[in-house]
Scaffold this active site. Structure first.
Site, mmCIF file in Angstrom:
data_model
loop_
_atom_site.group_PDB
_atom_site.id
_atom_site.type_symbol
_atom_site.label_atom_id
_atom_site.label_comp_id
_atom_site.label_asym_id
_atom_site.label_seq_id
_atom_site.Cartn_x
_atom_site.Cartn_y
_atom_site.Cartn_z
ATOM 1 N N GLY A 109 0.812 -1.214 0.000
ATOM 2 C CA GLY A 109 0.000 0.000 0.000
ATOM 3 C C GLY A 109 0.841 1.258 0.000
ATOM 4 O O GLY A 109 2.027 1.220 -0.341
ATOM 5 N N LEU A 157 0.427 3.604 -2.087
ATOM 6 C CA LEU A 157 0.793 3.417 -3.494
ATOM 7 C C LEU A 157 1.335 4.694 -4.130
ATOM 8 O O LEU A 157 0.891 5.797 -3.839
ATOM 9 C CB LEU A 157 -0.436 2.926 -4.278
ATOM 10 C CG LEU A 157 -1.040 1.606 -3.773
ATOM 11 C CD1 LEU A 157 -2.254 1.230 -4.620
ATOM 12 C CD2 LEU A 157 -0.012 0.478 -3.779
ATOM 13 N N HIS A 158 2.327 4.495 -4.996
ATOM 14 C CA HIS A 158 2.904 5.595 -5.772
ATOM 15 C C HIS A 158 2.995 5.128 -7.224
ATOM 16 O O HIS A 158 2.587 4.004 -7.551
ATOM 17 C CB HIS A 158 4.263 6.015 -5.199
ATOM 18 C CG HIS A 158 5.200 4.861 -4.994
ATOM 19 N ND1 HIS A 158 5.697 4.114 -6.033
ATOM 20 C CD2 HIS A 158 5.716 4.308 -3.857
ATOM 21 C CE1 HIS A 158 6.498 3.169 -5.551
ATOM 22 N NE2 HIS A 158 6.512 3.247 -4.229
ATOM 23 N N GLY A 183 5.352 4.004 -8.932
ATOM 24 C CA GLY A 183 6.091 2.751 -9.123
ATOM 25 C C GLY A 183 5.143 1.570 -9.065
ATOM 26 O O GLY A 183 5.147 0.691 -9.938
ATOM 27 N N HIS A 184 4.280 1.560 -8.047
ATOM 28 C CA HIS A 184 3.285 0.494 -7.930
ATOM 29 C C HIS A 184 2.316 0.531 -9.125
ATOM 30 O O HIS A 184 1.972 -0.496 -9.693
ATOM 31 C CB HIS A 184 2.442 0.677 -6.665
ATOM 32 C CG HIS A 184 3.209 0.594 -5.374
ATOM 33 N ND1 HIS A 184 3.350 1.668 -4.537
ATOM 34 C CD2 HIS A 184 3.853 -0.434 -4.779
ATOM 35 C CE1 HIS A 184 4.035 1.304 -3.471
ATOM 36 N NE2 HIS A 184 4.370 0.046 -3.590
ATOM 37 N N GLY A 202 8.893 -5.233 -8.720
ATOM 38 C CA GLY A 202 9.754 -4.150 -9.186
ATOM 39 C C GLY A 202 11.238 -4.483 -9.057
ATOM 40 O O GLY A 202 11.655 -5.144 -8.103
ATOM 41 N N SER A 227 7.360 4.155 -0.777
ATOM 42 C CA SER A 227 6.324 4.607 0.159
ATOM 43 C C SER A 227 6.950 5.336 1.343
ATOM 44 O O SER A 227 6.284 6.133 2.008
ATOM 45 C CB SER A 227 5.535 3.407 0.676
ATOM 46 O OG SER A 227 5.010 2.678 -0.404
#
Ligand code: AMP
Length: 284
Positions: A32, A34-35, A37-38, A150, A189
């Site tokens: 969670g 989240l940015h 990248g996610h 990632g 995060s």
């Protein structure tokens, strides 16, 4: 509409309901906060699969530092808003008791082949046992065709690839490139915990990794490592490690020319936050 599941059994039975009708299921496990990248992982999964499932679960067993666990940002509503434009189908956001109905003690630890003892493993004892435990549990529940992770967590995906091979899990691991902030800082995060000044200055980590990539072509690995560590130790920044390792075995490289796939991994501490990054130096 995103369907949010809190319960493993409900999610599993919903998945078995459509399993025969869809070709592939993509899965993106996250903690969670989240940015982009996610979201890149989610978008890729969505593009490549009929159904995409995202999990949001801050896994206590992978935190060796209780303060880090307590401070980990959590905001499910915000995360769901961020996921909305991706049109992801399902989110699994369980409580700890749903992931570990029999308690958090591991019943049978998975052999990680020593990949868990170096770098992150050396600084965060038990971390990868916790990661392995939660990913195994999530894969059992979701049984995805494709698992998206990632490159940012290089050691993590290397260990998960090892587990998938070792346990003959029928899932294909897809690794996505590191998404960075404008100044080059790898998105994380935990970046929100940095002061604006430090966050701006943290672009020097990626700059240093790029320097390593250039220098290692002409200088001995040990020399490049110590030069890089000196560069990383500046202002509020304090490097924990910078290792140049064979990307398959994660063992230190002595002679760069003798390896075909090499990565430089680092963690730099600033204001109580561990900033993790890496760069592929060579891939044949
Ligand atoms: P986390 O929520 O930190 O456990 O991360 C969930 C997944 O997102 C992991 O596979 C990470 O490697 C991936 N991830 C986190 N940050 C980035 C990033 N900046 N770029 C690409 N992938 C990332």
């Amino acid at each position: 509409m995103i369907k949010v599941f809190k319960n493993a059994e409900e999610l599993s039975s919903s998945i078995s309901g459509f399993k025969s009708k869809v070709k592939t299921i993509g899965f993106v496990p996250t903690m969670g906060a989240l940015h982009d990248g996610h979201l890149k992982l989610v978008k890729k999964a969505k593009k490549e699969n009929d159904i995409t499932i995202v999990s949001i679960f801050v896994n206590p067993t992978q935190f060796n530092d209780k303060k880090d666990l307590d401070k980990y940002p959590r905001n499910l509503e915000d995360d769901l808003l961020k996921l909305m434009p991706t049109h992801v189908n399902y989110v699994y956001a369980p409580e700890v008791s749903d992931i570990y109905p029999n308690g958090m003690e591991e019943s049978a630890a998975i052999d990680l082949g020593g990949l868990d003892e170096i770098m992150e493993g050396a600084f965060r004892p038990g971390h990868f046992k916790g990661v392995a435990q939660v990913v195994k549990r999530l894969l059992d529940i979701v049984q995805p065709d494709h698992l998206y992770m990632g490159q940012k967590d290089f050691q993590q995906f290397t260990i998960i690839a090892h587990i998938i091979r070792k346990l003959s899990i029928d899932t294909n691991l897809v690794v996505c490139p590191i998404v960075r902030e404008k100044n080059g800082l790898a998105m994380s995060s935990r970046n929100v915990r940095l002061s604006p000044e430090t966050r701006a200055a943290a672009g020097m980590i990626y700059k240093t990794l790029k320097y390593v990539k250039k220098q290692v072509l002409t200088k001995p690995v040990e020399v490049v490592k110590s030069q890089a560590l000196r560069k990383l130790k500046t202002g509020p920044f304090d490097p924990e490690y910078l290792e140049i390792v064979d990307a398959h075995t994660l063992q230190s490289v002595v002679d760069f020319s003798q390896h075909e796939y090499v990565v430089a991994c680092t963690v730099v501490r600033a204001e109580g936050v561990r900033l993790l990054d890496n760069i592929i130096l060579k891939k044949a």
